[in-house]
Design a protein around this motif. Structure first.
Motif, PDB file in Angstrom:
ATOM      1  N   TYR A  42      -1.419 -10.182  11.597  1.00  0.00           N
ATOM      2  CA  TYR A  42      -0.435  -9.098  11.564  1.00  0.00           C
ATOM      3  C   TYR A  42      -1.187  -7.778  11.477  1.00  0.00           C
ATOM      4  O   TYR A  42      -2.166  -7.668  10.712  1.00  0.00           O
ATOM      5  CB  TYR A  42       0.493  -9.259  10.352  1.00  0.00           C
ATOM      6  CG  TYR A  42       1.539  -8.179  10.223  1.00  0.00           C
ATOM      7  CD1 TYR A  42       2.542  -8.040  11.175  1.00  0.00           C
ATOM      8  CD2 TYR A  42       1.536  -7.300   9.140  1.00  0.00           C
ATOM      9  CE1 TYR A  42       3.507  -7.046  11.062  1.00  0.00           C
ATOM     10  CE2 TYR A  42       2.501  -6.310   9.016  1.00  0.00           C
ATOM     11  CZ  TYR A  42       3.479  -6.190   9.974  1.00  0.00           C
ATOM     12  OH  TYR A  42       4.434  -5.205   9.861  1.00  0.00           O
ATOM     13  N   GLU A  43      -0.760  -6.815  12.277  1.00  0.00           N
ATOM     14  CA  GLU A  43      -1.360  -5.492  12.204  1.00  0.00           C
ATOM     15  C   GLU A  43      -0.538  -4.644  11.236  1.00  0.00           C
ATOM     16  O   GLU A  43       0.589  -4.265  11.536  1.00  0.00           O
ATOM     17  CB  GLU A  43      -1.407  -4.844  13.590  1.00  0.00           C
ATOM     18  CG  GLU A  43      -2.210  -3.554  13.602  1.00  0.00           C
ATOM     19  CD  GLU A  43      -2.233  -2.907  14.967  1.00  0.00           C
ATOM     20  OE1 GLU A  43      -3.315  -2.846  15.586  1.00  0.00           O
ATOM     21  OE2 GLU A  43      -1.160  -2.455  15.423  1.00  0.00           O
ATOM     22  N   PHE A  44      -1.142  -4.343  10.096  1.00  0.00           N
ATOM     23  CA  PHE A  44      -0.433  -3.646   9.016  1.00  0.00           C
ATOM     24  C   PHE A  44      -0.490  -2.138   9.264  1.00  0.00           C
ATOM     25  O   PHE A  44      -1.525  -1.507   9.104  1.00  0.00           O
ATOM     26  CB  PHE A  44      -1.063  -3.993   7.671  1.00  0.00           C
ATOM     27  CG  PHE A  44      -0.262  -3.525   6.489  1.00  0.00           C
ATOM     28  CD1 PHE A  44       0.695  -4.354   5.922  1.00  0.00           C
ATOM     29  CD2 PHE A  44      -0.448  -2.262   5.958  1.00  0.00           C
ATOM     30  CE1 PHE A  44       1.447  -3.925   4.835  1.00  0.00           C
ATOM     31  CE2 PHE A  44       0.299  -1.825   4.882  1.00  0.00           C
ATOM     32  CZ  PHE A  44       1.248  -2.659   4.316  1.00  0.00           C
ATOM     33  N   ASN A  45       0.649  -1.571   9.682  1.00  0.00           N
ATOM     34  CA  ASN A  45       0.731  -0.150   9.994  1.00  0.00           C
ATOM     35  C   ASN A  45       1.302   0.684   8.850  1.00  0.00           C
ATOM     36  O   ASN A  45       1.247   1.913   8.890  1.00  0.00           O
ATOM     37  CB  ASN A  45       1.569   0.070  11.252  1.00  0.00           C
ATOM     38  CG  ASN A  45       0.780  -0.187  12.525  1.00  0.00           C
ATOM     39  OD1 ASN A  45       0.270   0.732  13.137  1.00  0.00           O
ATOM     40  ND2 ASN A  45       0.666  -1.448  12.932  1.00  0.00           N
ATOM     41  N   GLY A  46       1.840   0.024   7.838  1.00  0.00           N
ATOM     42  CA  GLY A  46       2.436   0.752   6.720  1.00  0.00           C
ATOM     43  C   GLY A  46       1.446   1.656   6.011  1.00  0.00           C
ATOM     44  O   GLY A  46       1.810   2.716   5.480  1.00  0.00           O
ATOM     45  N   SER A  47       0.174   1.272   6.018  1.00  0.00           N
ATOM     46  CA  SER A  47      -0.865   2.066   5.361  1.00  0.00           C
ATOM     47  C   SER A  47      -1.137   3.377   6.095  1.00  0.00           C
ATOM     48  O   SER A  47      -1.760   4.289   5.538  1.00  0.00           O
ATOM     49  CB  SER A  47      -2.161   1.252   5.269  1.00  0.00           C
ATOM     50  OG  SER A  47      -2.494   0.711   6.534  1.00  0.00           O
ATOM     51  N   PHE A  48      -0.693   3.490   7.331  1.00  0.00           N
ATOM     52  CA  PHE A  48      -0.835   4.733   8.079  1.00  0.00           C
ATOM     53  C   PHE A  48       0.069   5.818   7.493  1.00  0.00           C
ATOM     54  O   PHE A  48      -0.297   6.990   7.437  1.00  0.00           O
ATOM     55  CB  PHE A  48      -0.475   4.491   9.547  1.00  0.00           C
ATOM     56  CG  PHE A  48      -0.527   5.719  10.417  1.00  0.00           C
ATOM     57  CD1 PHE A  48      -1.743   6.249  10.817  1.00  0.00           C
ATOM     58  CD2 PHE A  48       0.639   6.329  10.847  1.00  0.00           C
ATOM     59  CE1 PHE A  48      -1.787   7.384  11.627  1.00  0.00           C
ATOM     60  CE2 PHE A  48       0.601   7.455  11.658  1.00  0.00           C
ATOM     61  CZ  PHE A  48      -0.617   7.986  12.047  1.00  0.00           C
ATOM     62  N   TYR A  49       1.239   5.391   7.030  1.00  0.00           N
ATOM     63  CA  TYR A  49       2.248   6.339   6.540  1.00  0.00           C
ATOM     64  C   TYR A  49       2.148   6.597   5.044  1.00  0.00           C
ATOM     65  O   TYR A  49       2.511   7.670   4.557  1.00  0.00           O
ATOM     66  CB  TYR A  49       3.652   5.821   6.882  1.00  0.00           C
ATOM     67  CG  TYR A  49       3.842   5.634   8.361  1.00  0.00           C
ATOM     68  CD1 TYR A  49       4.090   6.723   9.196  1.00  0.00           C
ATOM     69  CD2 TYR A  49       3.745   4.377   8.952  1.00  0.00           C
ATOM     70  CE1 TYR A  49       4.252   6.568  10.559  1.00  0.00           C
ATOM     71  CE2 TYR A  49       3.903   4.209  10.316  1.00  0.00           C
ATOM     72  CZ  TYR A  49       4.155   5.317  11.116  1.00  0.00           C
ATOM     73  OH  TYR A  49       4.298   5.153  12.469  1.00  0.00           O
ATOM     74  N   LYS A  50       1.661   5.614   4.319  1.00  0.00           N
ATOM     75  CA  LYS A  50       1.546   5.758   2.858  1.00  0.00           C
ATOM     76  C   LYS A  50       0.247   5.115   2.396  1.00  0.00           C
ATOM     77  O   LYS A  50      -0.008   3.945   2.690  1.00  0.00           O
ATOM     78  CB  LYS A  50       2.739   5.094   2.160  1.00  0.00           C
ATOM     79  CG  LYS A  50       2.737   5.278   0.655  1.00  0.00           C
ATOM     80  CD  LYS A  50       3.979   4.656   0.023  1.00  0.00           C
ATOM     81  CE  LYS A  50       3.982   4.850  -1.485  1.00  0.00           C
ATOM     82  NZ  LYS A  50       5.174   4.234  -2.119  1.00  0.00           N
ATOM     83  N   PHE A  51      -0.553   5.879   1.691  1.00  0.00           N
ATOM     84  CA  PHE A  51      -1.849   5.369   1.226  1.00  0.00           C
ATOM     85  C   PHE A  51      -1.609   4.135   0.361  1.00  0.00           C
ATOM     86  O   PHE A  51      -0.850   4.175  -0.609  1.00  0.00           O
ATOM     87  CB  PHE A  51      -2.574   6.437   0.404  1.00  0.00           C
ATOM     88  CG  PHE A  51      -4.059   6.327   0.454  1.00  0.00           C
ATOM     89  CD1 PHE A  51      -4.801   7.102   1.326  1.00  0.00           C
ATOM     90  CD2 PHE A  51      -4.735   5.425  -0.363  1.00  0.00           C
ATOM     91  CE1 PHE A  51      -6.197   7.005   1.379  1.00  0.00           C
ATOM     92  CE2 PHE A  51      -6.113   5.308  -0.312  1.00  0.00           C
ATOM     93  CZ  PHE A  51      -6.846   6.102   0.564  1.00  0.00           C
ATOM     94  N   PRO A  52      -2.228   3.011   0.692  1.00  0.00           N
ATOM     95  CA  PRO A  52      -1.924   1.756  -0.013  1.00  0.00           C
ATOM     96  C   PRO A  52      -2.605   1.671  -1.381  1.00  0.00           C
ATOM     97  O   PRO A  52      -3.461   2.488  -1.729  1.00  0.00           O
ATOM     98  CB  PRO A  52      -2.493   0.697   0.925  1.00  0.00           C
ATOM     99  CG  PRO A  52      -3.657   1.385   1.559  1.00  0.00           C
ATOM    100  CD  PRO A  52      -3.240   2.827   1.747  1.00  0.00           C
ATOM    101  N   THR A  53      -2.203   0.671  -2.127  1.00  0.00           N
ATOM    102  CA  THR A  53      -2.848   0.362  -3.404  1.00  0.00           C
ATOM    103  C   THR A  53      -3.361  -1.077  -3.329  1.00  0.00           C
ATOM    104  O   THR A  53      -2.942  -1.861  -2.471  1.00  0.00           O
ATOM    105  CB  THR A  53      -1.853   0.461  -4.573  1.00  0.00           C
ATOM    106  OG1 THR A  53      -0.815  -0.525  -4.390  1.00  0.00           O
ATOM    107  CG2 THR A  53      -1.232   1.856  -4.647  1.00  0.00           C
ATOM    108  N   VAL A  54      -4.260  -1.409  -4.222  1.00  0.00           N
ATOM    109  CA  VAL A  54      -4.765  -2.784  -4.293  1.00  0.00           C
ATOM    110  C   VAL A  54      -3.610  -3.749  -4.521  1.00  0.00           C
ATOM    111  O   VAL A  54      -3.530  -4.809  -3.893  1.00  0.00           O
ATOM    112  CB  VAL A  54      -5.812  -2.921  -5.416  1.00  0.00           C
ATOM    113  CG1 VAL A  54      -6.127  -4.392  -5.675  1.00  0.00           C
ATOM    114  CG2 VAL A  54      -7.081  -2.160  -5.056  1.00  0.00           C
ATOM    115  N   ARG A  55      -2.694  -3.377  -5.382  1.00  0.00           N
ATOM    116  CA  ARG A  55      -1.575  -4.258  -5.696  1.00  0.00           C
ATOM    117  C   ARG A  55      -0.714  -4.540  -4.466  1.00  0.00           C
ATOM    118  O   ARG A  55      -0.290  -5.679  -4.245  1.00  0.00           O
ATOM    119  CB  ARG A  55      -0.713  -3.625  -6.795  1.00  0.00           C
ATOM    120  CG  ARG A  55       0.443  -4.500  -7.235  1.00  0.00           C
ATOM    121  CD  ARG A  55       1.207  -3.871  -8.374  1.00  0.00           C
ATOM    122  NE  ARG A  55       2.340  -4.687  -8.780  1.00  0.00           N
ATOM    123  CZ  ARG A  55       3.207  -4.362  -9.723  1.00  0.00           C
ATOM    124  NH1 ARG A  55       3.073  -3.220 -10.372  1.00  0.00           N
ATOM    125  NH2 ARG A  55       4.198  -5.159 -10.031  1.00  0.00           N
TER     126      ARG A  55
END
Length: 237
Positions: A42-55
């Protein structure tokens, strides 16, 4: 030799896919689990819009099968707003979050630059000096000026993958001699909507014969993406 590409989509939460892919009565909260039964990446694009967290990444890690792989897009704060300028801390943080959160399920880190990001020697040097080479880095450009021998040579020397794109305004080159074959199908002629014909997919499948890498369908604003992904996957079965 059978193709060794792993095929997936750049989105999964899509009501257009009900009855076509997702069973009519399947609750939307179970859609990703269903997706994982049919695809291995899966290509995770959500991190493009919101800086991700480890959790956040750990949650995705925990709900996928053991052999599942994620490609993760770099936040637009880095690629579109700052354009890699004074981004060392941000980028280091992002790489670390990917490493800790996704662990061995991390396939590639995708940098997508905007159409306004036109080639220059200085920008190329900035890219080379910014990336962490402990990761599989893929770079997608949206301006044709980057399609040049200097870029390709430097990328190969630094084990960076130049992303192959199917996009209305970009060359159709399929790059097969980089560390990975990494393709993104965005939809042509209508961006994010258009479907690819069986003839087009057959031709592409033949061209990528025996290569290793990832193919993601991002024409997910309609039912096209999932149908194309399923068809290409069947060709590789």
């Amino acid at each position: 030799m059978k193709n060794q590409v792993i095929i997936g989509c750049s989105s999964f939460y899509n009501s257009f896919w009900k009855n076509i892919f997702y069973p009519q009565n399947l609750p939307s909260k179970q859609w990703f689990e269903f997706y994982c039964h049919h695809f291995d990446t899966y290509e995770f694009n959500g991190s493009f819009y919101k800086f991700p967290t480890v959790r956040v990444f750990q949650n995705w890690y925990n709900k996928t099968p053991e052999s599942f792989k994620f490609s993760v897009k770099v936040p637009k704060e880095i690629t579109h707003i700052k354009k890699l300028q004074e981004c060392e801390r941000l980028l280091n943080d992002f790489y670390e979050i990917c490493k800790v959160g996704m662990k061995e399920k991390l396939a590639a880190v995708l940098f997508q630059f905007p159409p306004s990001y036109v080639f220059s020697q200085k920008k190329l040097e900035t890219i080379i000096n910014s990336l962490d080479y402990n990761f599989k880095n893929v770079v997608e450009f949206r301006h044709e000026s980057w399609w040049n021998d200097e870029v390709w040579t430097v990328f190969k020397e630094n084990d960076i993958t130049f992303c192959s794109v199917s996009h209305p305004n970009l060359p159709k080159t399929i790059f097969k001699d980089f560390p990975l074959l990494y393709m993104r199908f965005h939809g042509v002629p209508k961006l994010f909507y258009s479907s690819y014909s069986t003839e087009e997919l057959t031709s592409i499948n033949h061209e990528i014969n025996s290569k290793k890498g990832f193919i993601y369908f991002n024409n997910t604003a309609s039912e096209a993406g999932i149908l194309n992904a399923l068809e290409l996957k069947r060709m590789n079965a």
